[in-house]
Design an enzyme around this catalytic site. Sequence first.
Site, PDB file in Angstrom:
ATOM      1  CG  LEU A 119     -16.611 -14.712 -14.592  1.00 39.28           C
ATOM      2  CD1 LEU A 119     -16.220 -13.804 -15.761  1.00 39.28           C
ATOM      3  CD2 LEU A 119     -17.160 -16.035 -15.119  1.00 39.28           C
ATOM      4  CE1 TYR A 120      -8.219 -14.708  -9.218  1.00 38.86           C
ATOM      5  CE2 TYR A 120      -9.246 -14.680  -7.050  1.00 38.86           C
ATOM      6  CZ  TYR A 120      -8.121 -14.784  -7.840  1.00 38.86           C
ATOM      7  OH  TYR A 120      -6.888 -14.974  -7.257  1.00 38.86           O
ATOM      8  CB  VAL A 121     -15.091 -17.052  -6.488  1.00 33.28           C
ATOM      9  CG1 VAL A 121     -15.471 -18.203  -5.553  1.00 33.28           C
ATOM     10  CG2 VAL A 121     -14.707 -15.818  -5.669  1.00 33.28           C
TER      11      VAL A 121
END
Length: 264
Positions: free
Chosen positions: A156-158
Amino acid sequence: MTGWLAGKRALVVGAGSGIGRAVVDAFRDEGARVAVLERDQDKCDALRQELPDVPVVAGDAATREANDRAVATAVEAFGGLDTLVNCVGIFDFYKGINDIDADDLDLAFDEMFHTNVLSHLHSVKAAVPALQAQPGSSIVLAASASSFYPGRGGALYVASKFAVRGLVAALAHELAPQIRVNCVAPGGTLNTDLRGLGSLGLNTTRLDDTPDRARELAARTPLNVALSGEDHAWSFVFFASDRSRGITADNIRPDGGFGIGAPA
C-alpha cells in the site's frame, strides 16, 4: 532580506515534525515567510511557542476545509502565496499483500491513499488560485524512495508513493506555465514521527523507534549516510527558489545513492 527564498511566501503542510518541520526552518533561514498546517494539536502548540511569528493552522490536511483555511490564513498574513509544500504521510511497516487480512484491506487502502494522496490533492486544489496569481510560483510535494523502488515499504505504501509521483507529472503538465510542480523523494529518514496505519493497529508505532535505525539506514546506501529532515529540507529550498525556474515535473532523490545499490 537575503537568501535563496528572499521575499517568498510559503505554506508548509504537515509541518509539525520531521521533514516538514525542517522545511519550515530552512525556508525561514533562506528568507521566506512561512505559514503552516498541522493536524496534531500538541505540535501546533509547540510551533506557536517556538515560532511566534509563524501563522499556525490546526487541521487535517486530508480535508478541503483545513486546506482552505490554511491557504486563506497565509494569503491574509502575507498578501499572497508563492510556494506550497506538502510533507504529509503515513507508513505501512512493510506489510505485503499476504500480510493484510482481506477483511482489513478496504480500510487500510482508504486510510493510506486518504493520507498520502488525497491530502496532496486537497492542498493543491486549495492553493492553486493563489499560486496562479504569482509569477514564478511552485508546488513541492514529498514523495519517497518508494516512489521509484519496491522493497522500501509494503504494497500500500509503495503504491501510494508511486501515485504521488504520477500526481506530480499530471499537475506539472496541467498547471504550466504558471506553476512549477516537483517532488523530493527522500530515502529513509532519521528523527521523524512517521507512524503506521491505524486500520492495521500501527498508529502508535513510529518508524524512528526501530532499533539501530541510523546504522541500518547508513548500511544500505553507497554513501554510508543516515539522513535527517534537515538534510532533505535543502532540496525543497532549491525547488521553491528561482534557481529552479526551468524545472518542472522533476524530482530530487536525497537517498544516499540507494538507487545504485549499497556496496558489497
